[in-house]
Design a protein around this motif. Structure first.
Motif, PDB file in Angstrom:
ATOM      1  N   ASN A  33       0.816  -1.216   0.000  1.00  0.00           N
ATOM      2  CA  ASN A  33       0.000   0.000   0.000  1.00  0.00           C
ATOM      3  C   ASN A  33       0.856   1.274   0.000  1.00  0.00           C
ATOM      4  OD1 ASN A  33      -2.478  -1.431   0.152  1.00  0.00           O
ATOM      5  ND2 ASN A  33      -2.207  -1.682   2.361  1.00  0.00           N
ATOM      6  N   TYR A  35       1.724   3.657  -1.787  1.00  0.00           N
ATOM      7  CA  TYR A  35       1.368   4.251  -3.078  1.00  0.00           C
ATOM      8  C   TYR A  35       2.322   5.345  -3.536  1.00  0.00           C
ATOM      9  CZ  TYR A  35      -3.034   1.905  -1.949  1.00  0.00           C
ATOM     10  OH  TYR A  35      -3.969   0.974  -1.604  1.00  0.00           O
ATOM     11  N   ILE A 302      -5.427   0.829  -6.985  1.00  0.00           N
ATOM     12  CA  ILE A 302      -5.736  -0.584  -6.780  1.00  0.00           C
ATOM     13  C   ILE A 302      -6.476  -1.085  -8.012  1.00  0.00           C
ATOM     14  CG2 ILE A 302      -6.955  -2.266  -5.345  1.00  0.00           C
ATOM     15  CD1 ILE A 302      -6.868  -0.023  -3.113  1.00  0.00           C
ATOM     16  N   CYS A 345      -1.372  -3.337  -6.851  1.00  0.00           N
ATOM     17  CA  CYS A 345      -1.228  -1.969  -6.335  1.00  0.00           C
ATOM     18  C   CYS A 345      -0.149  -1.255  -7.135  1.00  0.00           C
ATOM     19  CB  CYS A 345      -0.864  -1.983  -4.852  1.00  0.00           C
ATOM     20  SG  CYS A 345      -2.209  -2.495  -3.771  1.00  0.00           S
TER      21      CYS A 345
END
Length: 366
Positions: A33, A35, A302, A345
């Motif tokens: 995660n 990002y 995602i 991701c």
């Protein structure tokens, strides 16, 4: 006594869905995660190191809960900073987003109330509802019409629980429509911004300026911010009520001040580097241009590739692993049978070459 537990584990093992803890892998990251890449960002790490070198006491334990000895000047200052940044009256910090959701939904609704949850809401909300005495009702995922039909039938106070960006399908909530319904039926809308924060500025509530329509919001820092912890954004009354009645807040030792300061440092870092989300969204476009069918939003980091066959899904993930692509396969019962998927991701640090190679391998299996 242990037999029933072992039998359950054996059944999972036989169906190939037994979970085990694995060491962190090295490879091309398409599963974390992180990002904006802050968890790996050397400059960000050096800023945090500088904070510790100037004040080593930041690493010390808080010594107690916030209501006893753990309410430092640092945590109260950071809460005030977060509230101002998000244009909310107050913020209340927690060690994790899971704990923040437990606090909200186990404390605010009472036995006369109804919690109406999107059927794909995070597990932490479902667990919190079990701790509450309120009635829980599910509405069809991202379906305002179904939500309104449920609202029409309620007589007491209603709480609506949604995520702004959903972590399994990677799709966006119709936030403005749901906020309008909450106003119409005088319901309390609670929004989890875990996956939207940092990806879309401070989240979709800020993007659409819905602070006055969202009763409370949860922002987590273990994803785009590359840190840990979470904040509940709310008004003064709700913060005071949680401090007085929320067991997950009252009976938890406060985190060390380094955690709180790392959150504030993270906010300042991403404000100074707009190129990080810009690069992320460029990479999302590159992936979407590969023409792989997904239920995910065109602008979501995602991307879920539905592969409703466990053997095919395992074979695909193995092929990707052999090329050092790190992805996450999601099997039932985490998702409904027939909707198993490869969860991809995307990040600001992925390269175009990596994305196109990943897509080529996936397309060979579809």
């Amino acid at each position: 006594m242990l037999k029933k537990f072992q039998d359950a584990l054996d059944r999972r093992n036989e169906t190939g869905i037994l979970r085990t803890l694995k060491p962190q892998l090295s490879g091309i990251d398409f599963y974390s995660n992180d990002y904006l890449g802050l968890a790996k960002n050397k400059e960000f790490q050096l800023q945090l190191l500088s904070c510790v070198q100037e004040n080593p006491a930041l690493l010390s334990g808080s010594s107690g809960s916030r209501l006893i000895s753990g309410n430092s000047r640092t945590v109260t200052d950071v809460e005030a900073f977060i509230a101002k940044e998000h244009q909310y009256p107050e913020a209340l910090l927690f060690y994790s987003g899971y704990n923040a959701n437990l606090a909200l939904f186990s404390t605010l609704p009472d036995r006369h109330d109804t919690i109406i949850v999107d059927e794909q809401i995070h597990r932490s909300v479902h667990d919190a509802c079990r701790m509450s005495h309120a009635k829980k009702v599910k509405f069809r995922h991202n379906d305002p019409e179904d939500l309104e039909n449920i609202l029409k039938k309620q007589t007491g106070t209603c709480y609506i629980a949604i995520e702004s960006l959903y972590s399994m399908d990677g799709d966006l909530a119709p936030l403005q429509e749901i906020a309008s319904l909450a106003r119409k039926y005088n319901a309390a809308l609670i929004v989890d911004e875990a996956h939207a924060f940092g990806v879309f500025g401070y989240g979709l509530i800020e993007k659409y300026q819905l602070q006055n329509d969202v009763f409370a919001a949860v922002v987590t820092y273990g994803k785009a911010l590359g840190a840990h912890g979470a904040a509940i954004l709310c008004n003064e009354t709700i913060k005071s009520y949680l401090v007085n009645f929320a067991s997950p807040f009252i009976y938890t030792t406060s985190a060390q001040d380094f955690l709180w300061l790392s959150i504030k440092t993270g906010y300042e870092f991403i404000k100074q580097r707009p190129e990080l989300p810009e690069k992320l969204h460029q990479n999302i476009k590159i992936f979407k241009n590969q023409n792989i069918e997904t239920p995910s939003s065109e602008i979501s980091p995602i991307q879920a590739v539905i592969i409703p066959d466990n053997h095919q899904l395992k074979a695909l993930q193995s092929a990707l692993s052999a090329r050092e692509f790190l992805t996450y396969a999601v099997y039932s019962p985490t998702v409904k049978a027939g909707t198993e998927r490869l969860r991809i991701c995307l990040h600001s640090f992925n390269t175009e070459k990596e994305i196109t190679e990943l897509a080529a391998i996936i397309k060979a299996f579809l």
